[in-house]
Design a protein around this motif. Structure first.
Motif, PDB file in Angstrom:
ATOM      1  N   THR A 109       0.828  -1.207   0.000  1.00 12.00           N
ATOM      2  CA  THR A 109       0.000   0.000   0.000  1.00 12.00           C
ATOM      3  C   THR A 109       0.860   1.255   0.000  1.00 12.00           C
ATOM      4  O   THR A 109       0.553   2.240  -0.688  1.00 12.00           O
ATOM      5  CB  THR A 109      -0.931   0.005   1.232  1.00 12.00           C
ATOM      6  N   VAL A 110       1.945   1.249   0.766  1.00 17.47           N
ATOM      7  CA  VAL A 110       2.865   2.388   0.787  1.00 17.47           C
ATOM      8  C   VAL A 110       3.432   2.638  -0.604  1.00 17.47           C
ATOM      9  O   VAL A 110       3.481   3.782  -1.084  1.00 17.47           O
ATOM     10  CB  VAL A 110       4.006   2.151   1.802  1.00 17.47           C
ATOM     11  N   TYR A 111       3.857   1.565  -1.266  1.00 16.65           N
ATOM     12  CA  TYR A 111       4.410   1.713  -2.618  1.00 16.65           C
ATOM     13  C   TYR A 111       3.361   2.262  -3.584  1.00 16.65           C
ATOM     14  O   TYR A 111       3.634   3.175  -4.365  1.00 16.65           O
ATOM     15  CB  TYR A 111       4.934   0.367  -3.123  1.00 16.65           C
ATOM     16  N   ALA A 112       2.170   1.698  -3.542  1.00 16.40           N
ATOM     17  CA  ALA A 112       1.138   2.066  -4.508  1.00 16.40           C
ATOM     18  C   ALA A 112       0.654   3.499  -4.332  1.00 16.40           C
ATOM     19  O   ALA A 112       0.343   4.186  -5.316  1.00 16.40           O
ATOM     20  CB  ALA A 112      -0.041   1.106  -4.401  1.00 16.40           C
ATOM     21  N   THR A 113       0.596   3.974  -3.095  1.00 22.27           N
ATOM     22  CA  THR A 113       0.017   5.296  -2.851  1.00 22.27           C
ATOM     23  C   THR A 113       1.043   6.390  -2.613  1.00 22.27           C
ATOM     24  O   THR A 113       0.758   7.567  -2.861  1.00 22.27           O
ATOM     25  CB  THR A 113      -0.923   5.254  -1.631  1.00 22.27           C
ATOM     26  N   ALA A 114       2.241   6.042  -2.127  1.00 20.55           N
ATOM     27  CA  ALA A 114       3.216   7.066  -1.756  1.00 20.55           C
ATOM     28  C   ALA A 114       4.497   7.049  -2.582  1.00 20.55           C
ATOM     29  O   ALA A 114       5.052   8.105  -2.881  1.00 20.55           O
ATOM     30  CB  ALA A 114       3.566   6.919  -0.269  1.00 20.55           C
ATOM     31  N   ILE A 115       4.983   5.871  -2.960  1.00 18.91           N
ATOM     32  CA  ILE A 115       6.288   5.785  -3.622  1.00 18.91           C
ATOM     33  C   ILE A 115       6.175   5.784  -5.144  1.00 18.91           C
ATOM     34  O   ILE A 115       6.982   6.405  -5.837  1.00 18.91           O
ATOM     35  CB  ILE A 115       7.060   4.535  -3.142  1.00 18.91           C
ATOM     36  N   ASP A 116       5.194   5.095  -5.673  1.00 17.58           N
ATOM     37  CA  ASP A 116       5.028   4.987  -7.127  1.00 17.58           C
ATOM     38  C   ASP A 116       4.959   6.383  -7.765  1.00 17.58           C
ATOM     39  O   ASP A 116       4.075   7.178  -7.427  1.00 17.58           O
ATOM     40  CB  ASP A 116       3.746   4.209  -7.442  1.00 17.58           C
ATOM     41  N   PRO A 117       5.867   6.691  -8.701  1.00 18.87           N
ATOM     42  CA  PRO A 117       5.844   8.028  -9.325  1.00 18.87           C
ATOM     43  C   PRO A 117       4.598   8.274 -10.166  1.00 18.87           C
ATOM     44  O   PRO A 117       4.300   9.416 -10.521  1.00 18.87           O
ATOM     45  CB  PRO A 117       7.108   8.027 -10.195  1.00 18.87           C
ATOM     46  N   GLY A 153      10.220  -6.672   2.431  1.00 12.67           N
ATOM     47  CA  GLY A 153      11.166  -6.892   1.343  1.00 12.67           C
ATOM     48  C   GLY A 153      10.488  -7.463   0.107  1.00 12.67           C
ATOM     49  O   GLY A 153      10.758  -7.040  -1.022  1.00 12.67           O
ATOM     50  N   LEU A 154       9.583  -8.405   0.309  1.00 10.44           N
ATOM     51  CA  LEU A 154       8.852  -8.989  -0.822  1.00 10.44           C
ATOM     52  C   LEU A 154       7.993  -7.934  -1.519  1.00 10.44           C
ATOM     53  O   LEU A 154       7.948  -7.862  -2.748  1.00 10.44           O
ATOM     54  CB  LEU A 154       7.969 -10.138  -0.331  1.00 10.44           C
ATOM     55  N   ALA A 155       7.296  -7.114  -0.734  1.00  8.88           N
ATOM     56  CA  ALA A 155       6.453  -6.069  -1.320  1.00  8.88           C
ATOM     57  C   ALA A 155       7.288  -5.074  -2.117  1.00  8.88           C
ATOM     58  O   ALA A 155       6.907  -4.668  -3.224  1.00  8.88           O
ATOM     59  CB  ALA A 155       5.670  -5.349  -0.229  1.00  8.88           C
ATOM     60  N   GLY A 156       8.437  -4.686  -1.563  1.00  9.33           N
ATOM     61  CA  GLY A 156       9.303  -3.744  -2.257  1.00  9.33           C
ATOM     62  C   GLY A 156       9.824  -4.297  -3.559  1.00  9.33           C
ATOM     63  O   GLY A 156       9.827  -3.619  -4.595  1.00  9.33           O
ATOM     64  N   LEU A 157      10.277  -5.553  -3.540  1.00 15.01           N
ATOM     65  CA  LEU A 157      10.798  -6.181  -4.757  1.00 15.01           C
ATOM     66  C   LEU A 157       9.714  -6.323  -5.822  1.00 15.01           C
ATOM     67  O   LEU A 157       9.915  -5.973  -6.990  1.00 15.01           O
ATOM     68  CB  LEU A 157      11.380  -7.554  -4.429  1.00 15.01           C
ATOM     69  N   ILE A 158       8.574  -6.853  -5.421  1.00 12.36           N
ATOM     70  CA  ILE A 158       7.508  -7.115  -6.396  1.00 12.36           C
ATOM     71  C   ILE A 158       6.982  -5.816  -6.996  1.00 12.36           C
ATOM     72  O   ILE A 158       6.863  -5.690  -8.226  1.00 12.36           O
ATOM     73  CB  ILE A 158       6.364  -7.915  -5.738  1.00 12.36           C
ATOM     74  N   VAL A 168       7.870  -5.202 -10.863  1.00 14.98           N
ATOM     75  CA  VAL A 168       6.747  -5.468 -11.767  1.00 14.98           C
ATOM     76  C   VAL A 168       6.026  -4.191 -12.191  1.00 14.98           C
ATOM     77  O   VAL A 168       5.700  -4.004 -13.366  1.00 14.98           O
ATOM     78  CB  VAL A 168       5.744  -6.443 -11.113  1.00 14.98           C
ATOM     79  N   PHE A 169       5.767  -3.285 -11.241  1.00 13.46           N
ATOM     80  CA  PHE A 169       4.899  -2.157 -11.527  1.00 13.46           C
ATOM     81  C   PHE A 169       5.619  -0.830 -11.753  1.00 13.46           C
ATOM     82  O   PHE A 169       5.028   0.100 -12.299  1.00 13.46           O
ATOM     83  CB  PHE A 169       3.883  -1.987 -10.396  1.00 13.46           C
ATOM     84  N   ILE A 170       6.864  -0.728 -11.316  1.00 13.61           N
ATOM     85  CA  ILE A 170       7.606   0.513 -11.536  1.00 13.61           C
ATOM     86  C   ILE A 170       8.751   0.295 -12.520  1.00 13.61           C
ATOM     87  O   ILE A 170       8.818   0.948 -13.557  1.00 13.61           O
ATOM     88  CB  ILE A 170       8.159   1.082 -10.216  1.00 13.61           C
ATOM     89  N   GLY A 171       9.630  -0.656 -12.213  1.00 14.20           N
ATOM     90  CA  GLY A 171      10.829  -0.860 -13.014  1.00 14.20           C
ATOM     91  C   GLY A 171      10.579  -1.255 -14.456  1.00 14.20           C
ATOM     92  O   GLY A 171      11.305  -0.838 -15.362  1.00 14.20           O
TER      93      GLY A 171
END
Length: 252
Positions: free
Chosen positions: A158-166, A228-233, A237-240
């Motif tokens: 959730t952090v990645y999807a709402t806060a980190i993802d550009p 770690g799994l959430a960050g990698l995935i 998959v969704f940013i890189g």
């Protein structure tokens, strides 16, 4: 790949004014969050004469943690990114979004914030115990370990999807409330089994102040693996590897 973005950082980063300000923001926001979350549990125990956990107590804990984290993330997001959690910091590091040295600085600040919060709670309640996280009757260590992995995975995702993802766009404005909501929901799901920590600092503060370390490793290993799994995935998959255009908001 995210692994290529992982950086140790430069030594001067640990004493740069911006890094120190970010660490102070993490210290204060973690203190506020733990004081509210742990304090709500202590208040409920006092009001019920230390009765066993009840459905009302679980709901109260979920609400206190959700509201507290919403505020804690909001007040530090523009300064430090609003991690308020060593697992979130670790997930950000694994995805290449924070250097190792800055992450360690955040960890120190977060653990100190949680410890000071629990120390203050013990003082202002005239010595009332700050309860360390523990497993409920019938719940095994490995059950709790998997619980913590899954719940923290959901939090960091959730952090990645709402806060980190550009590409988060306007979704970024609701990041603090989304992060608070997922923590509150996970407490409702796992709180009756292992306390639903998802945050090593939240576990560390009460354990240190009450000096109770039974199964404490679960509340570090589970969240760090899940983060770690959430960050990698998410990063891989969704940013890189994302080459598509974001859908217009009218298409949702």
């Amino acid at each position: 790949m995210p692994i290529r973005n992982i950086a140790v950082g430069r030594p001067e980063e640990t004493y740069h004014p911006d890094a120190l300000r970010a660490a102070l923001a993490e210290f204060i926001s973690t203190l506020i969050f733990v004081f509210a979350g742990e304090g709500s549990g202590m208040a409920f125990a006092k009001l019920t004469d230390d009765a066993a956990n009840t459905p009302a107590g679980l709901v109260a804990a979920a609400l206190a943690h959700a509201f507290g984290l919403f505020v804690a993330v909001s007040i530090s997001a523009n300064i430090s990114g609003g991690h308020v959690n060593p697992a979130v910091t670790f997930g950000a590091f694994i995805g290449g979004n924070i250097s190792l040295l800055r992450g360690i600085l955040y960890w120190i600040a977060q653990l100190l914030g949680a410890t000071v919060a629990c120390g203050l709670l013990k003082f202002v309640t005239n010595g009332q115990t700050t309860a360390a996280f523990s497993l409920s009757s019938g719940v095994g260590v490995w059950n709790a370990f998997v619980f913590e992995i899954v719940m923290t995975f959901g939090l960091v995702y959730t952090v990645y999807a709402t806060a980190i993802d550009p590409k988060n766009g306007s979704v970024g404005t609701i990041a603090p409330i989304a992060i608070g909501f997922i923590v509150g929901a996970n407490i409702l799901a796992g709180g009756a089994f292992d306390g639903a920590s998802m945050n090593p600092a939240v576990s560390f503060g009460p354990a240190l102040v009450s000096w109770s370390w039974e199964n404490h490793w679960v509340y570090w290993a589970g969240p760090l693996i899940g983060a770690g799994l959430a960050g990698l995935i998410y990063e891989f998959v969704f940013i890189g590897n994302s080459g598509h255009e974001q859908l217009p908001s009218t298409d949702y």
